[in-house]
Design a protein around this motif. Structure first.
Motif, PDB file in Angstrom:
ATOM      1  N   SER A 268       0.834  -1.209   0.000  1.00 20.65           N
ATOM      2  CA  SER A 268       0.000   0.000   0.000  1.00 20.65           C
ATOM      3  C   SER A 268       0.866   1.255   0.000  1.00 20.65           C
ATOM      4  N   THR A 269       2.034   1.193   0.641  1.00 22.13           N
ATOM      5  CA  THR A 269       2.960   2.323   0.613  1.00 22.13           C
ATOM      6  C   THR A 269       3.506   2.538  -0.794  1.00 22.13           C
ATOM      7  N   LYS A 270       3.857   1.439  -1.449  1.00 21.91           N
ATOM      8  CA  LYS A 270       4.342   1.523  -2.835  1.00 21.91           C
ATOM      9  C   LYS A 270       3.242   2.061  -3.756  1.00 21.91           C
ATOM     10  N   HIS A 271       2.010   1.629  -3.515  1.00 23.84           N
ATOM     11  CA  HIS A 271       0.871   2.099  -4.306  1.00 23.84           C
ATOM     12  C   HIS A 271       0.695   3.610  -4.134  1.00 23.84           C
ATOM     13  N   LEU A 272       0.800   4.109  -2.898  1.00 27.22           N
ATOM     14  CA  LEU A 272       0.694   5.548  -2.668  1.00 27.22           C
ATOM     15  C   LEU A 272       1.815   6.287  -3.374  1.00 27.22           C
ATOM     16  N   GLN A 273       3.013   5.750  -3.310  1.00 20.95           N
ATOM     17  CA  GLN A 273       4.150   6.384  -3.985  1.00 20.95           C
ATOM     18  C   GLN A 273       3.879   6.522  -5.485  1.00 20.95           C
ATOM     19  N   GLU A 274       3.365   5.469  -6.081  1.00 24.21           N
ATOM     20  CA  GLU A 274       3.058   5.504  -7.515  1.00 24.21           C
ATOM     21  C   GLU A 274       1.936   6.506  -7.809  1.00 24.21           C
ATOM     22  N   LEU A 275       0.910   6.520  -6.951  1.00 27.15           N
ATOM     23  CA  LEU A 275      -0.185   7.479  -7.165  1.00 27.15           C
ATOM     24  C   LEU A 275       0.293   8.917  -7.010  1.00 27.15           C
ATOM     25  N   LEU A 276       1.198   9.170  -6.084  1.00 28.09           N
ATOM     26  CA  LEU A 276       1.725  10.522  -5.924  1.00 28.09           C
ATOM     27  C   LEU A 276       2.496  10.954  -7.172  1.00 28.09           C
TER      28      LEU A 276
ATOM     29  N   GLN B  65       1.879   9.806 -10.198  1.00 25.27           N
ATOM     30  CA  GLN B  65       0.852  10.041 -11.206  1.00 25.27           C
ATOM     31  C   GLN B  65       0.123  11.356 -10.950  1.00 25.27           C
ATOM     32  N   TRP B  66      -0.157  11.647  -9.694  1.00 23.47           N
ATOM     33  CA  TRP B  66      -0.834  12.892  -9.342  1.00 23.47           C
ATOM     34  C   TRP B  66       0.003  14.102  -9.760  1.00 23.47           C
ATOM     35  N   SER B  67       1.322  14.017  -9.576  1.00 15.25           N
ATOM     36  CA  SER B  67       2.200  15.124  -9.951  1.00 15.25           C
ATOM     37  C   SER B  67       2.194  15.366 -11.462  1.00 15.25           C
ATOM     38  N   LEU B  68       1.797  14.345 -12.211  1.00 17.31           N
ATOM     39  CA  LEU B  68       1.704  14.452 -13.672  1.00 17.31           C
ATOM     40  C   LEU B  68       0.255  14.636 -14.136  1.00 17.31           C
ATOM     41  N   SER B  69      -0.636  14.911 -13.171  1.00 19.39           N
ATOM     42  CA  SER B  69      -2.076  15.076 -13.425  1.00 19.39           C
ATOM     43  C   SER B  69      -2.714  13.819 -14.005  1.00 19.39           C
ATOM     44  N   GLN B  70      -2.201  12.661 -13.608  1.00 21.07           N
ATOM     45  CA  GLN B  70      -2.748  11.384 -14.084  1.00 21.07           C
ATOM     46  C   GLN B  70      -3.497  10.629 -12.986  1.00 21.07           C
ATOM     47  N   ALA B  71      -3.586  11.208 -11.785  1.00 17.31           N
ATOM     48  CA  ALA B  71      -4.348  10.628 -10.682  1.00 17.31           C
ATOM     49  C   ALA B  71      -5.039  11.775  -9.955  1.00 17.31           C
ATOM     50  N   THR B  72      -6.163  11.459  -9.340  1.00 17.51           N
ATOM     51  CA  THR B  72      -6.936  12.488  -8.647  1.00 17.51           C
ATOM     52  C   THR B  72      -6.527  12.577  -7.179  1.00 17.51           C
ATOM     53  N   GLU B  73      -6.916  13.689  -6.557  1.00 15.95           N
ATOM     54  CA  GLU B  73      -6.680  13.852  -5.129  1.00 15.95           C
ATOM     55  C   GLU B  73      -7.425  12.774  -4.339  1.00 15.95           C
TER      56      GLU B  73
ATOM     57  N   VAL C 145      -5.390   9.606  -4.314  1.00  7.50           N
ATOM     58  CA  VAL C 145      -4.263   9.743  -3.389  1.00  7.50           C
ATOM     59  C   VAL C 145      -4.759   9.642  -1.950  1.00  7.50           C
ATOM     60  N   SER C 146      -5.849  10.316  -1.654  1.00  6.51           N
ATOM     61  CA  SER C 146      -6.417  10.278  -0.307  1.00  6.51           C
ATOM     62  C   SER C 146      -6.833   8.866   0.078  1.00  6.51           C
ATOM     63  N   ASP C 147      -7.476   8.158  -0.829  1.00  6.25           N
ATOM     64  CA  ASP C 147      -7.901   6.783  -0.562  1.00  6.25           C
ATOM     65  C   ASP C 147      -6.699   5.882  -0.282  1.00  6.25           C
ATOM     66  N   ALA C 148      -5.625   6.076  -1.026  1.00  7.90           N
ATOM     67  CA  ALA C 148      -4.417   5.272  -0.818  1.00  7.90           C
ATOM     68  C   ALA C 148      -3.800   5.585   0.539  1.00  7.90           C
ATOM     69  N   TYR C 149      -3.840   6.849   0.940  1.00 10.57           N
ATOM     70  CA  TYR C 149      -3.321   7.254   2.252  1.00 10.57           C
ATOM     71  C   TYR C 149      -4.132   6.603   3.369  1.00 10.57           C
ATOM     72  N   VAL C 150      -5.445   6.598   3.223  1.00 12.46           N
ATOM     73  CA  VAL C 150      -6.323   5.949   4.207  1.00 12.46           C
ATOM     74  C   VAL C 150      -6.013   4.458   4.273  1.00 12.46           C
ATOM     75  N   GLN C 151      -5.774   3.839   3.115  1.00 11.36           N
ATOM     76  CA  GLN C 151      -5.466   2.404   3.080  1.00 11.36           C
ATOM     77  C   GLN C 151      -4.182   2.107   3.849  1.00 11.36           C
ATOM     78  N   ILE C 152      -3.197   2.989   3.751  1.00 11.25           N
ATOM     79  CA  ILE C 152      -1.963   2.796   4.512  1.00 11.25           C
ATOM     80  C   ILE C 152      -2.280   2.795   6.009  1.00 11.25           C
TER      81      ILE C 152
END
Length: 85
Positions: free
Chosen positions: A36-44, A46-54, A57-64
């Motif tokens: 889940s930490t690796k998943h958040l890292q990847e989403l962050l 993607q988010w920095s490239l506007s390829q993932a939504t906030e 990212v928030s859902d992945a943080y909650v999952q951690i």
């Protein structure tokens, strides 16, 4: 023991950390937390490239947070002291 309280709870659809198996299994709990930490890292990334939504990212943080709590419970179940970790 320490615990984390995310603002929302639940498993994330499509998350690599879907709960399964024995929740007192330390190796599996640690593995889910790492994934889940690796998943958040990847989403962050993607988010920095506007390829993932906030929200993603928030859902992945909650999952951690959920996976961290499950890992703490697994360690506690086996009476593994985490004070010095």
């Amino acid at each position: 023991m320490a615990s984390y309280s995310p603002s929302t709870s639940g498993s994330i659809t499509g998350s690599p950390t879907a709960t399964s198996g024995d929740q007192s299994d330390v190796p599996s709990s640690v593995r889910r937390l790492l994934l889940s930490t690796k998943h958040l890292q990847e989403l962050l990334k993607q988010w920095s490239l506007s390829q993932a939504t906030e929200t993603q990212v928030s859902d992945a943080y909650v999952q951690i947070g959920n996976d961290f709590n499950a890992t703490v419970r697994a360690f506690a179940h086996h009476q593994i002291d985490l004070r010095f970790v």
